[in-house]
Design an enzyme around this catalytic site. Structure first.
Site, PDB file in Angstrom:
ATOM      1  CD  GLU A  24      -2.508  -1.250   2.765  1.00 23.98           C
ATOM      2  OE1 GLU A  24      -2.129  -0.510   3.693  1.00 23.98           O
ATOM      3  OE2 GLU A  24      -3.453  -2.037   2.890  1.00 23.98           O
ATOM      4  CB  CYS A  43      -4.625  34.804  12.062  1.00 24.41           C
ATOM      5  SG  CYS A  43      -5.358  35.640  10.666  1.00 24.41           S
ATOM      6  CD  GLU A  44      -3.844  29.110  14.120  1.00 19.42           C
ATOM      7  OE1 GLU A  44      -3.164  28.762  15.099  1.00 19.42           O
ATOM      8  OE2 GLU A  44      -5.058  28.962  14.026  1.00 19.42           O
TER       9      GLU A  44
HETATM   10  C1  PLP Z   1      -1.302   6.069   5.188  1.00 21.39           C
HETATM   11  C2  PLP Z   1      -1.360   4.626   4.950  1.00 21.39           C
HETATM   12  C3  PLP Z   1      -0.607   4.039   3.901  1.00 21.39           C
HETATM   13  C4  PLP Z   1       0.354   4.828   3.044  1.00 21.39           C
HETATM   14  O1  PLP Z   1       1.463   5.256   3.774  1.00 21.39           O
HETATM   15  P1  PLP Z   1       2.725   5.919   3.039  1.00 21.39           P
HETATM   16  O2  PLP Z   1       3.656   6.208   4.147  1.00 21.39           O
HETATM   17  O3  PLP Z   1       2.247   7.145   2.348  1.00 21.39           O
HETATM   18  O4  PLP Z   1       3.273   4.909   2.091  1.00 21.39           O
HETATM   19  C5  PLP Z   1      -0.758   2.684   3.676  1.00 21.39           C
HETATM   20  N1  PLP Z   1      -1.593   1.933   4.436  1.00 21.39           N
HETATM   21  C6  PLP Z   1      -2.311   2.452   5.457  1.00 21.39           C
HETATM   22  C7  PLP Z   1      -3.188   1.565   6.247  1.00 21.39           C
HETATM   23  C8  PLP Z   1      -2.213   3.810   5.739  1.00 21.39           C
HETATM   24  O5  PLP Z   1      -2.912   4.324   6.763  1.00 21.39           O
END
Ligand code: PLP
Length: 420
Positions: free
Chosen positions: A273, A342-343
């Site tokens: 992922e 504004c921070e």
């Molecule tokens: C955010 C996330 C990713 C992607 O993470 P990266 O660091 O951008 O590769 C993959 N899987 C899950 C479950 C996430 O929450």
């Protein structure tokens, strides 16, 4: 490697001068390189050549429809964390059987949506969620393939806000208790426990934490096999880091080799992922210098982009290189680059050696393709900026800059307030 380079002191994205886009569209805007997006997706996917795998781009890093649809065309699946991301993924043409759904807080309507679309797998993060998915699947006369997200308790060595695999984090189920959860799942009528999932954090710059996690997961797969539960999908999550400044993260090849070695020919389908590693260095934020200001202790460069446009510096103290779009001065100053919000937390960089830019000059905030626009907001009633994609000599606006009427879209003054 990306396609943002200088030609005669002018920053180009592929074959288009960044300045020419700013002249046409105004600022600020996010700018993505098509060649870089393709290169990064392909090199990540190719690194796993010979392994049965599905790369699921992590939508939350960048949910622009054009970017989602580009990766879909390159063969990617999608990792989603909300009903909204499922909606956008389907709009971008992803087949549901290439969509995986992660996240600790899935609502019932979101679960129903994903069940009725028949996505590939739910990454389940708690016993209660498991029961809800089972009940909803029964109601809708579906069977849900699920993976349990385990928390292998490894320290990814990254910022605390983006480490997710420690036992103190809210994510996943601890490895020791996981077998019991699988047994419970196996006893439920409408779910099939076919996968094992983890995601240990983000912006990880070594392979060791991934290897440690994998050793722990493989042990669990063996323990499950002994109880008669066969794991078909192993989801390693995302998290591979990129170079923002001085980091030297492993290349996808090295990451893939480490994973392949630990898997040691196991008969399962690997799910990955990646988010940041695919899009991070494929995008920049282009902003204009509004003012220079000499404070008592500090020099300030005030830009037309602020923390609502790019939240990472304020949220994580993240470093982004900032370079001039046109190099028209030889000297360097040290300044804070700040936005109009504004921070005091509204900065893009602090005490940064930077090109001596003047009012009206353009700056490029580098490596902002991931968690850039996706985290932006309308805070201070600022318009969310345009997004542009370049391919070769062409450029196209893939999201228009918002307009003032967009700011009141959906707002409604009740009758009891009218005439007060
Ligand atoms: C955010 C996330 C990713 C992607 O993470 P990266 O660091 O951008 O590769 C993959 N899987 C899950 C479950 C996430 O929450």
């Amino acid at each position: 490697m990306h396609h943002f380079t200088y030609k005669n002191d002018n920053l180009y994205c592929e074959d288009v001068a960044v300045r020419s886009i700013a002249d046409a569209l105004g600022t600020p805007f996010y700018l993505y390189s098509h060649a870089t997006l393709c290169r990064h997706y392909n090199s990540f996917n190719d690194a796993f050549e010979g392994i049965d795998r599905l790369v699921c781009f992590s939508a939350k890093a960048n949910t622009n429809l054009s970017i989602l649809s580009l990766f879909r065309q390159l063969g990617s699946g999608l990792d989603i964390v909300s009903g909204g991301e499922l909606f956008k993924g389907l709009k971008a043409g992803y087949p549901p059987d290439k969509i995986v759904y992660s996240g600790v807080g899935k609502r019932i309507d979101e679960i129903d949506y994903a069940l009725s679309e028949e996505i590939l797998i739910f990454n389940v993060e708690s016993m209660e969620e498991l029961d809800v998915i089972n009940a909803r699947a029964g109601e809708l006369k579906k069977t849900a393939d699920i993976a349990i997200r385990v928390n292998p308790d490894v320290d990814p060595g990254t910022h605390p806000y983006i480490s997710t695999g420690l036992s103190k984090n809210k994510f996943g189920i601890d490895t020791a208790g996981a077998v019991e959860v699988y047994k419970a799942a196996a006893g439920l009528k409408n779910v099939n426990p076919v996968g094992l999932d983890c995601h240990i954090g983000s912006q990880i710059t070594e392979v060791a934490p991934f290897k440690d996690a994998l050793v722990s997961l493989c042990g669990l797969i063996d323990a499950l096999e002994e109880t008669g539960i066969h794991i078909k999908y192993l989801d390693m999550g995302g998290g591979l880091g990129i170079t923002y400044g001085e980091e030297t993260p492993p290349e996808p090849d090295e990451y893939a080799r480490a994973i392949a070695a630990s898997l040691n020919g196991r008969d399962l389908k690997l799910i990955l992922e990646p988010g940041r590693v695919i899009v991070g260095n494929a995008g920049i934020l282009v902003t204009k210098v509004l003012y220079r200001k000499q404070g008592k202790k500090k020099e300030f460069i005030i830009t037309d982009a602020g923390m609502n446009d790019l939240m990472r510096p304020s949220l994580y103290n993240a470093y982004h290189a900032i370079i001039p779009v046109v190099k028209n001065s030889k000297d360097t100053i040290v300044a804070d680059v700040v936005g109009p919000i504004c921070e005091s937390g509204d900065f893009l960089a602090q005490e940064r050696p930077i090109h001596n830019v003047q009012s009206g000059d353009l700056l490029a905030v580098m490596s902002t393709g991931a968690y850039g626009f996706a985290m932006s907001s309308n805070y201070c009633s600022r318009l969310r900026v345009a997004e542009v994609m370049v391919r070769g000599t062409e450029h196209s606006v893939i999201r228009s800059r918002e307009t003032y009427p967009d700011l009141i879209e959906g707002e409604n003054i009740p009758s009891f307030l009218i005439g007060c």
